[in-house]
Design a protein around this motif. Structure first.
Motif, mmCIF file in Angstrom:
data_model
loop_
_atom_site.group_PDB
_atom_site.id
_atom_site.type_symbol
_atom_site.label_atom_id
_atom_site.label_comp_id
_atom_site.label_asym_id
_atom_site.label_seq_id
_atom_site.Cartn_x
_atom_site.Cartn_y
_atom_site.Cartn_z
ATOM 1 N N UNK A 170 0.698 -0.728 -0.004
ATOM 2 C CA UNK A 170 0.134 0.215 0.106
ATOM 3 C C UNK A 170 0.890 0.996 -0.533
ATOM 4 N N UNK A 171 1.796 1.212 0.351
ATOM 5 C CA UNK A 171 3.018 2.052 0.353
ATOM 6 C C UNK A 171 2.690 3.161 -1.212
ATOM 7 N N UNK A 172 2.660 2.167 -1.867
ATOM 8 C CA UNK A 172 3.044 1.872 -3.287
ATOM 9 C C UNK A 172 1.952 3.112 -3.144
ATOM 10 N N UNK A 173 0.705 2.170 -3.627
ATOM 11 C CA UNK A 173 -1.000 2.946 -3.974
ATOM 12 C C UNK A 173 -0.599 4.373 -3.486
ATOM 13 N N UNK A 174 -0.583 4.280 -2.108
ATOM 14 C CA UNK A 174 -1.019 5.647 -1.164
ATOM 15 C C UNK A 174 0.016 6.614 -1.874
ATOM 16 N N UNK A 175 1.286 6.528 -2.552
ATOM 17 C CA UNK A 175 1.666 7.816 -3.307
ATOM 18 C C UNK A 175 1.787 8.193 -4.376
ATOM 19 N N UNK A 176 1.000 7.534 -4.910
ATOM 20 C CA UNK A 176 0.513 7.291 -6.410
ATOM 21 C C UNK A 176 -1.019 8.035 -6.493
ATOM 22 N N UNK A 177 -1.561 7.487 -5.483
ATOM 23 C CA UNK A 177 -2.748 8.310 -5.184
ATOM 24 C C UNK A 177 -2.852 9.372 -4.630
ATOM 25 N N UNK A 178 -1.919 9.641 -4.098
ATOM 26 C CA UNK A 178 -2.656 10.954 -2.722
ATOM 27 C C UNK A 178 -1.926 11.668 -4.148
ATOM 28 N N UNK A 179 -0.720 12.062 -5.227
ATOM 29 C CA UNK A 179 -0.308 12.173 -6.074
ATOM 30 C C UNK A 179 -1.526 12.670 -7.291
ATOM 31 N N UNK A 180 -2.420 11.804 -7.111
ATOM 32 C CA UNK A 180 -3.204 12.425 -8.321
ATOM 33 C C UNK A 180 -4.439 12.726 -7.828
ATOM 34 N N UNK A 181 -4.221 12.689 -6.002
ATOM 35 C CA UNK A 181 -5.916 13.781 -5.007
ATOM 36 C C UNK A 181 -5.636 15.271 -5.507
ATOM 37 N N UNK A 182 -4.004 15.399 -4.978
ATOM 38 C CA UNK A 182 -3.390 16.657 -5.423
ATOM 39 C C UNK A 182 -3.581 17.615 -6.181
ATOM 40 N N UNK A 183 -3.407 16.570 -7.390
ATOM 41 C CA UNK A 183 -3.140 17.254 -8.560
ATOM 42 C C UNK A 183 -4.635 18.046 -9.439
ATOM 43 N N UNK A 184 -5.561 16.733 -8.506
ATOM 44 C CA UNK A 184 -7.430 17.546 -9.393
ATOM 45 C C UNK A 184 -7.685 18.094 -7.406
ATOM 46 N N UNK A 185 -7.419 18.510 -6.935
ATOM 47 C CA UNK A 185 -7.183 19.095 -5.229
ATOM 48 C C UNK A 185 -8.082 18.446 -4.739
ATOM 49 N N UNK A 186 -8.263 17.493 -4.429
ATOM 50 C CA UNK A 186 -8.835 16.776 -3.637
ATOM 51 C C UNK A 186 -8.086 16.559 -2.443
ATOM 52 N N UNK A 187 -7.184 17.213 -1.962
ATOM 53 C CA UNK A 187 -6.391 17.206 -0.484
ATOM 54 C C UNK A 187 -5.999 18.782 0.319
ATOM 55 N N UNK A 188 -6.528 18.803 0.971
ATOM 56 C CA UNK A 188 -5.980 19.056 2.492
ATOM 57 C C UNK A 188 -5.021 19.153 2.822
ATOM 58 N N UNK A 189 -4.163 19.806 2.328
ATOM 59 C CA UNK A 189 -3.015 20.013 2.669
ATOM 60 C C UNK A 189 -2.449 19.912 4.514
ATOM 61 N N UNK A 190 -3.040 21.218 4.737
ATOM 62 C CA UNK A 190 -2.570 21.166 6.917
ATOM 63 C C UNK A 190 -3.634 20.030 7.684
ATOM 64 N N UNK A 191 -4.118 19.110 7.276
ATOM 65 C CA UNK A 191 -4.472 17.715 7.295
ATOM 66 C C UNK A 191 -4.492 17.208 7.287
ATOM 67 N N UNK A 192 -3.657 16.707 6.146
ATOM 68 C CA UNK A 192 -2.884 15.821 5.057
ATOM 69 C C UNK A 192 -2.086 15.703 6.819
ATOM 70 N N UNK A 193 -1.092 16.694 6.976
ATOM 71 C CA UNK A 193 0.091 16.898 7.304
ATOM 72 C C UNK A 193 0.105 16.887 9.362
ATOM 73 N N UNK A 194 -0.972 17.128 9.384
ATOM 74 C CA UNK A 194 -1.591 17.492 10.931
ATOM 75 C C UNK A 194 -1.733 15.301 11.727
#
Length: 275
Positions: free
Chosen positions: A51-75
């Motif tokens: 899942x380390x592989x998929x979490x990384x690639x999936x997160x990258x795609x969601x960031x590109x699509x604007x579906x990630x709250x960066x502050x919450x993800x970091x916390x």
């Protein structure tokens, strides 16, 4: 040939993981546990590593699509690391108790699956009918998901949430989807698509630290994890893109249906019943 099969298993697992924000573990773990008869502890460790592989690639795609709250993800991600460390230490004492691990994994799926099914099959259609009657202006219409901005909640709440889910991830390897998405939705009251994207971005840190511990504890089939991970990366890229085309109610119903089956499978296995 066997590793090609693991690669093919990773494709749909990654697609569903990218779509639902689970990273693919919700499908990979039961498939290798029951389809290929992996030891419960090895199934947990191998899946979490893949899942380390998929979490990384999936997160990258969601960031590109604007579906990630960066502050919450970091916390959530950073606080989750501490939880993963503690949970992994506990897992070290449980890894020889295979049936107990099955039971714990199954119970972990029950509440989120029931809640998701209820929301997707009962609440969302009811809201859609109200919206139609009111000309699309009813409170709760899925338009709230159209322009996601931020997951609500205080930083302390998000940090505590990350630590708790990280702890569970260290034990059962399923923190990303089964707990993070429902928590962002129902505890923090975030919109669906933002909950999915932020879940993927948060979970990558938990998965990485958890995988390191599982490797140290010798509960990872490395070739299998790599094959699953590569297949899941490809699937996750398409799954993340497909989120924008699926209604929120459909996502919730699909999420719940998958989880309820997995929960029943694990729990009944503890009692010696196969389904």
């Amino acid at each position: 040939m066997q590793y090609l099969i693991y690669f093919l298993v990773g494709l749909p697992a990654g697609f569903v993981g990218g779509l639902l924000g689970t990273g693919g573990c919700v499908l990979m773990m039961p498939v290798i546990r029951f389809g290929f008869h992996f030891d419960p502890a090895i199934a947990v460790g191998t899946t979490l590593t893949a899942v380390v592989f998929t979490a990384g690639s999936g997160a990258y795609q969601h960031i590109k699509m604007g579906n990630v709250d960066g502050e919450t993800a970091a916390l959530v991600g950073y606080s989750g690391i501490l939880g993963v460390i503690i949970g992994s230490i506990v897992f070290g004492y449980l890894k020889s108790y295979g049936k107990l691990i099955d039971l714990v994994v199954g119970l972990a799926f029950v509440l989120p699956s029931i809640r998701m099914l209820y929301e997707g099959l009962v609440v969302a259609p009811r809201q859609a009918r109200l919206a139609a009657v009111a000309g699309g202006q009813a409170v709760g219409v899925t338009a709230a998901d159209a322009v996601p901005q931020k997951v609500p909640g205080a930083p302390v709440s998000k940090s505590v949430l990350g630590s708790v889910i990280g702890f569970l991830t260290g034990i059962i390897g399923l923190g990303g989807g089964y707990a993070l998405v429902p928590s962002f939705l129902y505890i923090l009251k975030g919109p669906m698509k933002l909950a999915i994207g932020t879940s993927m971005a948060s979970f990558i840190w938990m998965a990485l630290v958890g995988a390191i511990f599982k490797l140290y504890q010798h509960v990872v089939d490395i070739p299998t994890a790599i094959c699953l991970g590569i297949g899941a990366i490809i699937g996750a890229l398409y799954g993340a893109k497909f989120v924008a085309r699926v209604k929120t109610a459909t996502l919730k119903a699909l999420f719940g249906a998958i989880f309820i089956y997995v929960a029943a499978k694990y729990i009944l296995t503890y009692f010696g019943i196969a389904i």
